[in-house]
Design an enzyme around this catalytic site. Structure first.
Site, mmCIF file in Angstrom:
data_model
loop_
_atom_site.group_PDB
_atom_site.id
_atom_site.type_symbol
_atom_site.label_atom_id
_atom_site.label_comp_id
_atom_site.label_asym_id
_atom_site.label_seq_id
_atom_site.Cartn_x
_atom_site.Cartn_y
_atom_site.Cartn_z
ATOM 1 N N GLU A 1 3.442 10.861 -6.179
ATOM 2 C CA GLU A 1 2.897 9.702 -6.888
ATOM 3 C C GLU A 1 1.403 9.913 -7.106
ATOM 4 O O GLU A 1 0.611 9.696 -6.185
ATOM 5 C CB GLU A 1 3.120 8.434 -6.042
ATOM 6 C CG GLU A 1 2.605 7.187 -6.702
ATOM 7 C CD GLU A 1 2.530 5.954 -5.782
ATOM 8 O OE1 GLU A 1 2.169 6.102 -4.600
ATOM 9 O OE2 GLU A 1 2.786 4.853 -6.283
ATOM 10 N N GLY B 1 0.839 -1.205 0.000
ATOM 11 C CA GLY B 1 0.000 0.000 0.000
ATOM 12 C C GLY B 1 0.867 1.244 0.000
ATOM 13 O O GLY B 1 2.033 1.216 -0.406
ATOM 14 N N CYS C 1 1.882 0.453 -8.911
ATOM 15 C CA CYS C 1 3.052 0.915 -8.151
ATOM 16 C C CYS C 1 4.230 1.163 -9.077
ATOM 17 O O CYS C 1 4.992 2.103 -8.891
ATOM 18 C CB CYS C 1 3.406 -0.112 -7.087
ATOM 19 S SG CYS C 1 3.652 -1.773 -7.740
ATOM 20 N N THR D 1 1.072 4.718 4.894
ATOM 21 C CA THR D 1 0.413 3.628 5.631
ATOM 22 C C THR D 1 1.463 2.628 6.097
ATOM 23 O O THR D 1 1.399 2.113 7.220
ATOM 24 C CB THR D 1 -0.636 2.906 4.756
ATOM 25 O OG1 THR D 1 -1.359 3.866 3.994
ATOM 26 C CG2 THR D 1 -1.593 2.098 5.577
ATOM 27 N N GLY D 2 2.441 2.376 5.243
ATOM 28 C CA GLY D 2 3.518 1.441 5.596
ATOM 29 C C GLY D 2 4.250 1.869 6.859
ATOM 30 O O GLY D 2 4.616 1.036 7.690
HETATM 31 P P1 NAD Z 1 -3.431 2.141 1.304
HETATM 32 O O1 NAD Z 1 -2.150 2.237 2.041
HETATM 33 O O2 NAD Z 1 -4.416 3.221 1.475
HETATM 34 O O3 NAD Z 1 -4.208 0.795 1.707
HETATM 35 C C1 NAD Z 1 -3.646 -0.482 1.555
HETATM 36 C C2 NAD Z 1 -4.289 -1.433 2.550
HETATM 37 O O4 NAD Z 1 -3.927 -1.028 3.870
HETATM 38 C C3 NAD Z 1 -5.812 -1.452 2.517
HETATM 39 O O5 NAD Z 1 -6.238 -2.786 2.720
HETATM 40 C C4 NAD Z 1 -6.186 -0.574 3.701
HETATM 41 O O6 NAD Z 1 -7.463 -0.831 4.240
HETATM 42 C C5 NAD Z 1 -5.095 -0.900 4.695
HETATM 43 N N1 NAD Z 1 -4.796 0.146 5.681
HETATM 44 C C6 NAD Z 1 -5.028 1.470 5.593
HETATM 45 N N2 NAD Z 1 -4.571 2.111 6.703
HETATM 46 C C7 NAD Z 1 -4.010 1.156 7.487
HETATM 47 C C8 NAD Z 1 -3.319 1.185 8.732
HETATM 48 N N3 NAD Z 1 -3.106 2.328 9.391
HETATM 49 N N4 NAD Z 1 -2.852 0.015 9.226
HETATM 50 C C9 NAD Z 1 -3.004 -1.136 8.555
HETATM 51 N N5 NAD Z 1 -3.664 -1.230 7.370
HETATM 52 C C10 NAD Z 1 -4.147 -0.095 6.841
HETATM 53 O O7 NAD Z 1 -3.034 1.927 -0.227
HETATM 54 P P2 NAD Z 1 -3.994 1.822 -1.513
HETATM 55 O O8 NAD Z 1 -4.564 3.172 -1.819
HETATM 56 O O9 NAD Z 1 -4.913 0.667 -1.343
HETATM 57 O O10 NAD Z 1 -2.913 1.420 -2.627
HETATM 58 C C11 NAD Z 1 -2.173 2.334 -3.381
HETATM 59 C C12 NAD Z 1 -0.719 2.384 -2.923
HETATM 60 O O11 NAD Z 1 -0.171 1.082 -2.903
HETATM 61 C C13 NAD Z 1 0.168 3.197 -3.849
HETATM 62 O O12 NAD Z 1 1.050 3.991 -3.102
HETATM 63 C C14 NAD Z 1 0.955 2.123 -4.600
HETATM 64 O O13 NAD Z 1 2.202 2.544 -5.152
HETATM 65 C C15 NAD Z 1 1.114 1.094 -3.542
HETATM 66 N N6 NAD Z 1 1.385 -0.199 -4.123
HETATM 67 C C16 NAD Z 1 2.622 -0.732 -3.964
HETATM 68 C C17 NAD Z 1 2.930 -1.953 -4.540
HETATM 69 C C18 NAD Z 1 4.285 -2.575 -4.374
HETATM 70 O O14 NAD Z 1 4.409 -3.773 -4.616
HETATM 71 N N7 NAD Z 1 5.300 -1.840 -3.959
HETATM 72 C C19 NAD Z 1 1.968 -2.637 -5.280
HETATM 73 C C20 NAD Z 1 0.708 -2.062 -5.415
HETATM 74 C C21 NAD Z 1 0.420 -0.850 -4.823
#
Ligand code: NAD
Length: 486
Positions: free
Chosen positions: A377, A223, A279, A227-228
């Site tokens: 991004e 994600g 991503c 968030t990470g």
């Molecule tokens: P996001 O971080 O909003 O959500 C991802 C997941 O995390 C969802 O299931 C969400 O409900 C959960 N989440 C949200 N807040 C949280 C918290 N505080 N603790 C734990 N879980 C939580 O991301 P998104 O909008 O779903 O995805 C888009 C992002 O993901 C972009 O930045 C993209 O570049 C990245 N991405 C990275 C890769 C990779 O492999 N590096 C692949 C796909 C997407």
């Protein structure tokens, strides 16, 4: 027979369960509600963790061949129901048929290939005196948290290595794309013991509960970078292992010795595959000044030939933005470009009255290097095209970012392509190609694009603890036998 069109339930301990509360899943091409989805309670998460913990006790001791068979059985199920999965994926995610096919069939391939991987004991010493081995032991219960851009494939990237290494898993799909994953959980009950693979659905709070849960040993997260960081903070509570696959701002560098007409379609799809909700989408396109004008013209012409629309229509090549918050976020980048008077080479006009969350493919003509559209991004179909002249300078600009997920270099002079590519700070650097992935190729981010990796034996290892076991064969501290003592 499983009904893919309704009745979406969580899978906890092999049982299908709803929830007291629900939320809506939307079709982004029409903004219509598809159905209600269970919103897991904290008690249900606890139940899933307890079930996965109990199942771990026997799954961890299952022979590798049995786990491998289980992954192949999941692949069989995905292939058997591929048509239903693809239709549902297009409906909930918005991606057109070709993209849905790539994702669903790719998920089956990933299961089959990860099923071939294993981590045999490492024999460090094996002498008359001592035997020392390092074993790769499973961690316990894994929590997999998945985004909405590739909901099925990115779930499989977690499920397959977790199960293969003897862990059990709880998957939380994004609240924007839960449907295919819920059906996958339902199907897998036929091929896995209860509790080995659980699916819970809910919003961001559910993700937070998972990252803080003392019964979960590892979080595999994909994600946003921000968030990470929250995941990492929260996982510190019980020192959970983490794999973080985060955001990117991938540069593509185009040398002057390419044919603009030939390369334009490649570069277009590098940037706009999955409607740029990717991503690894090319998010900054650096074109040598000698061919800049011609390549931009070719990109504009190609953009105009691409069909954007409802992914369910066979002619559609690019679908909508997947959800409303993301739609608003992408529009904000358009507003910023307009306010700063950057020039749109094509696109730029958003029809807010459209029935779905559609945004036209847009190229921004050489905006400043410090503009938001270059630095951030957008995760949507708006791409800055930038000019370069000096090789060292373009490498510096490409690396001048907090991200380091992917990068690509394009040119006929292979020596130059490699020389440039090797200096790019990214987990994957593609030379004269892009977006080639494999279950046997390590994938992960440098800098703030992530920690750890997925795929390959390196990715598999992230689901294990090193377990070093030594044996002193010259044991000399035992009691002497009774006869001898007497
Ligand atoms: P996001 O971080 O909003 O959500 C991802 C997941 O995390 C969802 O299931 C969400 O409900 C959960 N989440 C949200 N807040 C949280 C918290 N505080 N603790 C734990 N879980 C939580 O991301 P998104 O909008 O779903 O995805 C888009 C992002 O993901 C972009 O930045 C993209 O570049 C990245 N991405 C990275 C890769 C990779 O492999 N590096 C692949 C796909 C997407």
């Amino acid at each position: 027979m499983i009904d893919f069109d309704s009745d979406y339930k969580q899978t906890i301990n092999g049982r299908l369960v709803g929830a007291d509360r629900t939320f809506a899943a939307f079709n982004p091409a029409t903004c219509e509600v598809i159905d209600a989805v269970p919103d897991a309670s904290q008690a249900q998460l606890n139940e899933a963790v307890a079930a996965a913990g109990a199942a771990f006790r026997s799954w961890r001791n299952s022979p590798v061949a049995e786990r491998s068979r289980a992954l192949n059985a999941i692949a069989d199920l995905i292939e058997k129901h591929a048509e239903s999965f693809m239709t549902l994926l297009t409906r909930e995610q918005g991606k057109p048929r070709a993209g849905a096919q790539w994702e669903i069939m790719g998920s089956a391939i990933w299961c089959r290939e990860i099923a071939k991987q294993s981590l045999p004991d490492e024999i460090v010493e094996d002498t008359a005196d001592r035997r020392v081995i390092t074993r790769f032991s499973p961690l316990g219960v894994v929590g997999g948290i998945v985004p909405w851009n590739f909901p099925v494939l990115l779930a499989i990237w977690k499920i397959a290595p977790a199960l293969m290494t003897g862990n059990t898993i709880i998957i939380k799909p994004s609240p924007f794309t839960p449907l295919c994953t819920l059906k996958l959980g339902e199907l897998c009950r036929d091929v896995l013991p209860p509790g080995v693979f659980n699916v819970v659905s809910g919003g961001d709070d559910l993700g937070k509960w998972m990252t803080a849960h003392p019964g979960i040993s590892k979080i595999a997260f994909t994600g946003h970078t921000e968030t990470g960081k929250s995941v990492m903070r929260s996982a510190a509570g019980n020192l959970k292992r983490i794999t973080l696959e985060l955001g990117g701002n991938d540069p593509a560098i185009v040398l002057p010795d390419v044919d603009p007409k030939k390369i334009a379609p490649e570069l277009f799809w590098a940037a706009f595959q999955n409607n740029a909700q990717f991503c690894n989408a090319t998010k900054r396109l650096y074109v040598h000044e000698d061919i800049y004008d011609e390549l931009l013209r070719e990109l504009v012409a190609f953009t105009k030939s691409v069909v954007v629309g409802d992914g369910a229509r066979p002619e559609t090549q690019l679908g909508p933005i997947q959800n409303q918050p993301q739609y608003e976020k992408v529009i904000d980048y358009f507003t910023d470009c307009i306010e700063n008077e950057y020039r749109f080479a094509v696109g730029g006009q958003i029809d807010r009255g459209a029935s779905g969350w559609f945004i036209p493919v847009t190229l921004v003509d050489n905006p400043p290097e410090d503009s938001r559209i270059v630095r951030e991004e957008p995760f949507g179909p708006i791409l800055p095209v930038l000019k370069w002249r000096d090789e060292a300078d373009v490498i510096r600009r490409a690396n001048d970012t907090r991200y380091g997920l992917g990068a690509s270099v394009w040119g006929s002079d292979l020596e130059a392509v490699q020389r440039i590519g090797e200096q790019l700070e990214a987990g994957t650097v593609w030379l004269n190609e892009v977006h080639q992935y494999s279950p046997h190729q390590a994938f992960g981010g440098h800098k703030q694009s992530g920690i750890g990796c997925e795929n390959s034996l390196h990715g598999l290892m992230e689901y294990t603890n090193w377990h070093t076991i030594t044996l002193n064969r010259k044991f000399g501290f035992g009691r002497q036998s009774a006869t001898k003592a007497a």
